[in-house]
Structures are given as structure tokens and as C-alpha cells.
Design a protein around this motif. Structure first.
Motif, PDB file in Angstrom:
ATOM      1  N   SER A   1     132.657  51.486   1.649  1.00 43.65           N
ATOM      2  CA  SER A   1     132.520  50.811   2.942  1.00 43.65           C
ATOM      3  C   SER A   1     131.240  51.270   3.623  1.00 43.65           C
ATOM      4  O   SER A   1     130.644  52.292   3.236  1.00 43.65           O
ATOM      5  N   GLY A   2     130.844  50.532   4.646  1.00 45.90           N
ATOM      6  CA  GLY A   2     129.655  50.895   5.389  1.00 45.90           C
ATOM      7  C   GLY A   2     129.734  52.270   6.024  1.00 45.90           C
ATOM      8  O   GLY A   2     128.828  53.105   5.840  1.00 45.90           O
ATOM      9  N   PRO A   3     130.792  52.561   6.793  1.00 47.19           N
ATOM     10  CA  PRO A   3     130.898  53.895   7.412  1.00 47.19           C
ATOM     11  C   PRO A   3     130.912  55.029   6.387  1.00 47.19           C
ATOM     12  O   PRO A   3     130.261  56.066   6.595  1.00 47.19           O
ATOM     13  N   ASP A   4     131.640  54.847   5.277  1.00 43.81           N
ATOM     14  CA  ASP A   4     131.661  55.888   4.246  1.00 43.81           C
ATOM     15  C   ASP A   4     130.278  56.061   3.618  1.00 43.81           C
ATOM     16  O   ASP A   4     129.874  57.182   3.294  1.00 43.81           O
ATOM     17  N   GLY A   5     129.561  54.962   3.450  1.00 42.61           N
ATOM     18  CA  GLY A   5     128.224  55.050   2.884  1.00 42.61           C
ATOM     19  C   GLY A   5     127.265  55.803   3.790  1.00 42.61           C
ATOM     20  O   GLY A   5     126.471  56.629   3.329  1.00 42.61           O
ATOM     21  N   LEU A   6     127.322  55.518   5.085  1.00 42.16           N
ATOM     22  CA  LEU A   6     126.468  56.233   6.038  1.00 42.16           C
ATOM     23  C   LEU A   6     126.759  57.730   6.020  1.00 42.16           C
ATOM     24  O   LEU A   6     125.837  58.553   6.051  1.00 42.16           O
ATOM     25  N   ALA A   7     128.035  58.082   5.954  1.00 42.71           N
ATOM     26  CA  ALA A   7     128.410  59.493   5.908  1.00 42.71           C
ATOM     27  C   ALA A   7     127.902  60.148   4.629  1.00 42.71           C
ATOM     28  O   ALA A   7     127.433  61.294   4.640  1.00 42.71           O
ATOM     29  N   ALA A   8     127.960  59.420   3.511  1.00 45.69           N
ATOM     30  CA  ALA A   8     127.502  59.966   2.233  1.00 45.69           C
ATOM     31  C   ALA A   8     125.997  60.198   2.240  1.00 45.69           C
ATOM     32  O   ALA A   8     125.505  61.216   1.728  1.00 45.69           O
ATOM     33  N   VAL A   9     125.227  59.271   2.807  1.00 42.66           N
ATOM     34  CA  VAL A   9     123.776  59.440   2.887  1.00 42.66           C
ATOM     35  C   VAL A   9     123.434  60.662   3.741  1.00 42.66           C
ATOM     36  O   VAL A   9     122.570  61.469   3.390  1.00 42.66           O
ATOM     37  N   ALA A  10     124.112  60.801   4.873  1.00 45.57           N
ATOM     38  CA  ALA A  10     123.850  61.934   5.764  1.00 45.57           C
ATOM     39  C   ALA A  10     124.204  63.266   5.102  1.00 45.57           C
ATOM     40  O   ALA A  10     123.516  64.268   5.314  1.00 45.57           O
ATOM     41  N   ALA A  11     125.243  63.271   4.286  1.00 51.78           N
ATOM     42  CA  ALA A  11     125.722  64.528   3.705  1.00 51.78           C
ATOM     43  C   ALA A  11     124.971  64.919   2.436  1.00 51.78           C
ATOM     44  O   ALA A  11     124.783  66.114   2.170  1.00 51.78           O
ATOM     45  N   HIS A  12     124.510  63.931   1.650  1.00 51.18           N
ATOM     46  CA  HIS A  12     123.994  64.240   0.312  1.00 51.18           C
ATOM     47  C   HIS A  12     122.493  64.008   0.144  1.00 51.18           C
ATOM     48  O   HIS A  12     121.936  64.349  -0.891  1.00 51.18           O
ATOM     49  N   HIS A  13     121.831  63.405   1.107  1.00 49.83           N
ATOM     50  CA  HIS A  13     120.381  63.219   1.079  1.00 49.83           C
ATOM     51  C   HIS A  13     119.892  62.635  -0.248  1.00 49.83           C
ATOM     52  O   HIS A  13     119.110  63.266  -0.973  1.00 49.83           O
ATOM     53  N   PRO A  14     120.326  61.426  -0.581  1.00 55.80           N
ATOM     54  CA  PRO A  14     119.976  60.849  -1.884  1.00 55.80           C
ATOM     55  C   PRO A  14     118.521  60.425  -1.968  1.00 55.80           C
ATOM     56  O   PRO A  14     117.884  60.101  -0.956  1.00 55.80           O
TER      57      PRO A  14
END
Length: 281
Positions: free
Chosen positions: A38-51
């Protein structure tokens, strides 16, 4: 390899089948993947993992992909590959305007996606190599011509004479009141920072390095892909249109009017180049 920072990719996709396929492609390319549905989960993943790379579907639950891209761009310079069944030119333009670096239409070919991934990695490696090469570290700074009459009022930005419309300054490039630093990837217009996507930054750097030489859309697309430019490195019409969209976004962020340009002018039927330093604006 021990000691190396792992490559990280965030995959934001609500379709389990497509998500699994993307996961396979990135794992085969040597990435560690983080999956989000989902969008919210994706935003959280980008913030946490710095891809390094993020893939992004448009039709997502919670927040659509266009808005997710805009929010990612506020906090990250990850390369964004937008993947969507929406194939209209207006959708592609909106995706790139929202902050995407690439736009692939579903169903996509895994081989094409892999090629895009490798092209983005080449850009990352070239940037890192430029920063870390002994030659770059030991070479003296290129000559900069400074007007002594104006130096006191512009201490942090060299004033360039007409003979040096665009010059290399240590690890930066300057044209009029526009400056770009290759190491920090900082862009300033009249001393004010301008936020650019990675692709917009690389396009601007290419134009600044070329000076008054015209860069065709095909040349710019090949540069982004890290291609040599030989007869086998063909550039598609969609890739050329993507360059047009990125260029329009770049000009808008620089406050540059294409009808009366201060920084970048269009050479009709050919491509783009820097304006002449003594051109009236």
C-alpha cells in the motif's frame, strides 16, 4: 561481499503476482528487497530502509502512486521506477512530473526492467567513482575567472566573465547565477537551493558540462542509461518524450521560461543547450 553496503530496493505493489515477479528481478540483480502492498506502507519502507531504487504502482490502496511519489521526493532521492497499466501520454507525463525517474507500462518485460535497473546502478557507480577517484582528489581546481569588482558582494558564488559562460569550479559547475555541486548534488539559483530529482540533476549536469554544445534528446537519454552512443544503443520515442517531460520539470523548478530562457534554450528539431552568457533576459 563482506564489508559492502547491500543494495536495497523497495517494491510498492498491491498485486501479489506482480510483487513476486519484481522481487525475483531485484533479487537476481543482487538487491535486498523490502515489499509493501500500500501507499502508506511504501512510504514507511522508504523512510526506514533508504533504498537505491523504489518501484511504484499507481493504483494503490490508501494513497495513489502519484501522491506517493510526491511524498517520497520530499524525503528521499531514491530512483523511482513507476509501473502502471495506465499507458496514456498524460499518465506518463503526470508520473514523471510527480517525481518518477522511469515509467514502465504493464505488462512489462522482466528483461527491460533489469536493463533499467542496471542503467540506474551505472549512474550511481559513476557518481561514486567521480567522488572517490584519486585523480579527482589530487587534481588542482580548474581555473575560475572572478570579477574583482563584484567579488565582495558574491563571496560564496564566483562571478563569471563572458569568456567563461560555464566553468568547472572544484567539483561544481556554474552558469550565470545557477550553480551545481557534483559532490553534494546541491543546486543553487541566486544562492537559493532548488530541489531536483536524481534524473533532473543528472540532466542539468550534462547540459552544464556540454556548455554551448547542443545535447540531443537521444544523447541525454543515452547518458542517463550509461550507454556508449553507438549504432546499437537505440533510443525509443517514449524515452525521448520522457526527456522532454523531465526537461519541462527542470525548467519549472529553475524558474526558467522556455520562451525567454535564462539558463536552457531549446534548439528546435535537435535538443537543448545553455543560453549564451551575454544573452539579454
Amino acid at each position: 561481499m563482506t564489508g559492502e553496503t547491500p543494495l536495497v530496493a523497495v517494491i510498492i505493489e498491491d498485486d501479489p503476482g506482480v510483487r513476486s515477479l519484481l522481487d525475483e528481478v531485484f533479487l537476481a540483480a543482487g538487491f535486498r528487497t523490502v515489499l509493501a502492498g500500500s501507499g502508506p506502507d511504501g512510504l514507511a519502507a522508504v523512510a526506514a530502509h533508504h533504498p537505491i531504487i523504489t518501484t511504484l504502482d499507481i493504483n494503490l490502496p490508501g494513497i495513489d502512486g502519484f501522491e506517493v511519489a510526491r511524498r517520497i521526493r520530499r524525503v528521499s532521492d531514491t530512483f523511482i521506477i513507476m509501473l502502471s497499466a495506465l499507458a496514456e501520454e498524460s499518465d506518463v507525463v503526470l508520473g514523471l512530473t510527480s517525481g518518477a525517474d522511469e515509467y514502465l507500462v504493464k505488462p512489462f518485460r522482466p528483461r527491460e526492467l533489469r536493463a533499467r535497473i542496471e542503467a540506474l546502478l551505472r549512474r550511481t557507480r559513476l557518481s561514486a567513482a567521480d567522488k572517490g577517484t584519486p585523480a579527482a582528489a589530487s587534481a588542482p581546481p580548474p581555473r575560475v575567472t572572478v570579477s574583482t569588482a563584484s567579488a565582495a558582494s558574491s563571496a560564496s558564488l564566483p562571478v563569471i566573465t563572458a569568456a567563461d559562460a560555464t566553468v568547472a569550479t572544484w567539483r561544481g559547475l556554474v552558469h550565470r547565477d545557477l550553480s551545481l555541486d557534483l559532490d553534494t548534488r546541491l543546486v543553487l539559483v541566486s544562492q537559493r537551493p532548488v530541489e531536483l530529482t536524481p534524473t533532473e540533476f543528472d540532466l542539468l549536469a550534462a547540459l552544464l558540462e556540454a556548455g554551448r554544445r547542443v545535447c540531443s534528446k537521444a544523447d541525454l537519454a543515452r547518458g542517463l542509461r550509461g550507454l556508449s552512443g553507438d549504432a546499437f544503443d537505440r533510443v525509443s520515442e517514449p524515452d525521448k518524450r520522457a526527456i522532454e517531460t523531465h526537461m519541462a520539470n527542470l525548467r519549472r523548478k529553475l524558474g526558467d521560461n522556455p520562451n525567454s530562457p535564462r539558463y536552457i534554450e531549446t534548439v528546435r528539431g535537435v535538443g537543448y543547450r545553455l543560453t549564451s552568457d551575454d544573452r539579454p533576459v
